[in-house]
Design an enzyme around this catalytic site. Sequence first.
Site, PDB file in Angstrom:
ATOM      1  N   HIS A 176      23.170  -3.371   1.484  1.00 24.12           N
ATOM      2  CA  HIS A 176      24.455  -3.683   2.124  1.00 24.12           C
ATOM      3  C   HIS A 176      24.373  -3.320   3.597  1.00 24.12           C
ATOM      4  CE1 HIS A 176      28.745  -3.883   2.934  1.00 24.12           C
ATOM      5  NE2 HIS A 176      28.798  -4.646   1.861  1.00 24.12           N
TER       6      HIS A 176
ATOM      7  N   ASP B  88      28.072  -6.942  -6.145  1.00 27.02           N
ATOM      8  CA  ASP B  88      27.707  -8.231  -6.744  1.00 27.02           C
ATOM      9  C   ASP B  88      26.712  -8.084  -7.885  1.00 27.02           C
ATOM     10  OD1 ASP B  88      29.342  -9.827  -5.230  1.00 27.02           O
ATOM     11  OD2 ASP B  88      27.951  -9.839  -3.551  1.00 27.02           O
TER      12      ASP B  88
HETATM   13  N1  CMC Z   1      15.607  -6.756  -1.287  1.00 23.71           N
HETATM   14  C1  CMC Z   1      14.499  -6.392  -0.597  1.00 23.71           C
HETATM   15  N2  CMC Z   1      14.487  -5.931   0.659  1.00 23.71           N
HETATM   16  C2  CMC Z   1      15.660  -5.847   1.298  1.00 23.71           C
HETATM   17  C3  CMC Z   1      16.868  -6.212   0.660  1.00 23.71           C
HETATM   18  C4  CMC Z   1      16.816  -6.665  -0.674  1.00 23.71           C
HETATM   19  N3  CMC Z   1      17.933  -7.015  -1.328  1.00 23.71           N
HETATM   20  N4  CMC Z   1      17.898  -6.033   1.514  1.00 23.71           N
HETATM   21  C5  CMC Z   1      17.358  -5.576   2.652  1.00 23.71           C
HETATM   22  N5  CMC Z   1      16.011  -5.459   2.517  1.00 23.71           N
HETATM   23  C6  CMC Z   1      15.083  -4.942   3.528  1.00 23.71           C
HETATM   24  C7  CMC Z   1      14.829  -5.966   4.622  1.00 23.71           C
HETATM   25  O1  CMC Z   1      13.702  -6.765   4.337  1.00 23.71           O
HETATM   26  C8  CMC Z   1      14.639  -5.089   5.820  1.00 23.71           C
HETATM   27  O2  CMC Z   1      13.322  -4.600   5.810  1.00 23.71           O
HETATM   28  P1  CMC Z   1      12.547  -4.302   7.209  1.00 23.71           P
HETATM   29  O3  CMC Z   1      13.340  -3.227   7.887  1.00 23.71           O
HETATM   30  O4  CMC Z   1      11.203  -3.850   6.765  1.00 23.71           O
HETATM   31  O5  CMC Z   1      12.543  -5.584   7.959  1.00 23.71           O
HETATM   32  C9  CMC Z   1      15.574  -3.905   5.582  1.00 23.71           C
HETATM   33  O6  CMC Z   1      15.735  -3.841   4.146  1.00 23.71           O
HETATM   34  C10 CMC Z   1      16.938  -4.050   6.235  1.00 23.71           C
HETATM   35  O7  CMC Z   1      17.472  -5.305   5.858  1.00 23.71           O
HETATM   36  P2  CMC Z   1      18.398  -6.197   6.790  1.00 23.71           P
HETATM   37  O8  CMC Z   1      18.339  -7.614   6.333  1.00 23.71           O
HETATM   38  O9  CMC Z   1      18.053  -5.920   8.229  1.00 23.71           O
HETATM   39  O10 CMC Z   1      19.799  -5.558   6.484  1.00 23.71           O
HETATM   40  P3  CMC Z   1      21.208  -6.238   6.723  1.00 23.71           P
HETATM   41  O11 CMC Z   1      22.177  -5.150   6.899  1.00 23.71           O
HETATM   42  O12 CMC Z   1      21.120  -7.263   7.817  1.00 23.71           O
HETATM   43  O13 CMC Z   1      21.464  -7.035   5.357  1.00 23.71           O
HETATM   44  C11 CMC Z   1      22.213  -7.656   3.230  1.00 23.71           C
HETATM   45  C12 CMC Z   1      22.329  -6.632   4.366  1.00 23.71           C
HETATM   46  C13 CMC Z   1      23.308  -7.367   2.197  1.00 23.71           C
HETATM   47  C14 CMC Z   1      22.428  -9.073   3.767  1.00 23.71           C
HETATM   48  C15 CMC Z   1      20.805  -7.517   2.586  1.00 23.71           C
HETATM   49  O14 CMC Z   1      20.630  -6.226   2.057  1.00 23.71           O
HETATM   50  C16 CMC Z   1      20.559  -8.576   1.514  1.00 23.71           C
HETATM   51  O15 CMC Z   1      20.140  -9.697   1.828  1.00 23.71           O
HETATM   52  N6  CMC Z   1      20.845  -8.245   0.194  1.00 23.71           N
HETATM   53  C17 CMC Z   1      20.736  -9.200  -0.874  1.00 23.71           C
HETATM   54  C18 CMC Z   1      21.972 -10.074  -0.898  1.00 23.71           C
HETATM   55  C19 CMC Z   1      23.198  -9.355  -1.428  1.00 23.71           C
HETATM   56  O16 CMC Z   1      23.149  -8.701  -2.472  1.00 23.71           O
HETATM   57  N7  CMC Z   1      24.349  -9.526  -0.730  1.00 23.71           N
HETATM   58  C20 CMC Z   1      25.625  -9.001  -1.167  1.00 23.71           C
HETATM   59  C21 CMC Z   1      26.193  -7.981  -0.230  1.00 23.71           C
HETATM   60  S1  CMC Z   1      27.570  -7.098  -1.009  1.00 23.71           S
HETATM   61  C22 CMC Z   1      28.826  -8.253  -1.205  1.00 23.71           C
HETATM   62  C23 CMC Z   1      29.430  -8.704   0.069  1.00 23.71           C
HETATM   63  O17 CMC Z   1      29.993  -7.872   0.791  1.00 23.71           O
HETATM   64  O18 CMC Z   1      29.381  -9.916   0.330  1.00 23.71           O
END
Ligand code: CMC
Length: 453
Positions: A330, A387
């Site tokens: 998240h 989720d």
């Molecule tokens: N699986 C594997 N690696 C992950 C994941 C994941 N679900 N989420 C983040 N990472 C890694 C990512 O690759 C990155 O690694 P590095 O620093 O080595 O590049 C690091 O963790 C940070 O990720 P980010 O994409 O920079 O983080 P963010 O804050 O931009 O993204 C997120 C948050 C929710 C979009 C992301 O965690 C994700 O894509 N999760 C899966 C989708 C999901 O479950 N979304 C629902 C969110 S909760 C409901 C809502 O509020 O909508």
Amino acid sequence: MKFPTGQAKHRQGTVGLEGQERNGMSDKKAKLTVGDREIELKVFSGSVGPEVIDVRALYRDTGMFTYDPGFTSTASCESKITYIDGEAGILLYRGYPIEQLAEKSDFMEVCYLLIYGDLPNKTEKKKFVREITYHTMVHEQLNHFFNGFRRDAHPMAIMVGVVGALAAFYHDSTDITDPRQRMIASYRLIAKMPTLAAMAYKYSTGQPFIYPRNDLSYAANFLYMTFGVPCETYEVSPTLERAMDLIFTLHADHEQNASTSTVRLAGSSGANPFACIAAGIASLWGPAHGGANEACLKMLGEIGTVDRIPEFIKRAKDKDDPFRLMGFGHRVYKNFDPRANVMRETSKKVLAELGIEDPLFEVARELERIALEDEYFIEKRLYPNVDFYSGIILKAMGFPTEMFTVLFALARTVGWVSQWNEMISDPVQKIGRPRQLYTGEPQRDFVALDKRG
Ligand code: CMC
């Protein structure tokens, strides 16, 4: 309790801070050194949470913009609705912890709370429920609108279309400068979303639309319109009714997330509320946001059996593989998602009470266990989010995966309209218009076609 009555103002132009001071001005100043100049910036304190540096005059004073893709360090507005502390795993609606609301309140109260700022007393609650209930039917002409869609259309595609189309049916609630019209539009949206969501489902199954029943609760009525058929009596299970209501409560608002920011941005131009909420639904649809519950269940299906989990964990960690564990991670919550905690407990109850055995739930439980112990997920602070569990419950309740994000949209509508109303009532509000760091070609002269290499 009065509906937010501030006047809609639409200004566009240069930054003018005079008369636009925010609440909570702090004595503290931030200093920024740009070359040999030192700029002093105001600092604002909220009631709780990080202070913010006021950069509104930065371009005027320095000719520079700030750069913050993804808005990781940017407060886009002042708000009194929802507060999140991602480190501590705290989520408050109007100051009330989500755990208390989930245990002791119900969705209609939460709607009232989000819109008006306080919990209703008995009379206010009765009146509010009656007024929402009064708006549950949709214009009969909307039934025909559905026929334009393919039967196999994704229900979110239908929702984006029909919710946007409400503006064509309810002309008497599109004047955003009139607080009364804004209130009617807000009530209509909250009331009609379950009806439209159930219609989107019915359309995909080929079953007739079921009219709302105003003797049922908000959650029970939605279940009835979704799972009822005209040839049989549908008894709403109290367990499912409570679980549905709880899921709505947990999804009701979540601060300035992507879809809420979309609603605010769309609304900042003065667009009508139905168009703004349709924009929010479109944004919510993405798998990184509300679409994650559907994507998570699809992922569990793809994994299929417990023995294949390590293969998927390995893929999630692989930098060259775009695969991510859906339902994990998240932007704001870095220790746990408080909604996920409530949802995990509810999912246990629902599964036990329904006596459902599904191999996917075993995969989910094992995936959760392994990921929580895995160094990669611990180090990056990736925990199951709301989720992850909501998909499991919704599947157990009988919803097809395509409907999951629709349910999220239904529940989030009250958050969207509350935030939209707050924005319109905010005297500082102006059209949202970010700038950019331009890295394209500088100005150059046109080259005639026969002179190009
Ligand atoms: N699986 C594997 N690696 C992950 C994941 C994941 N679900 N989420 C983040 N990472 C890694 C990512 O690759 C990155 O690694 P590095 O620093 O080595 O590049 C690091 O963790 C940070 O990720 P980010 O994409 O920079 O983080 P963010 O804050 O931009 O993204 C997120 C948050 C929710 C979009 C992301 O965690 C994700 O894509 N999760 C899966 C989708 C999901 O479950 N979304 C629902 C969110 S909760 C409901 C809502 O509020 O909508």
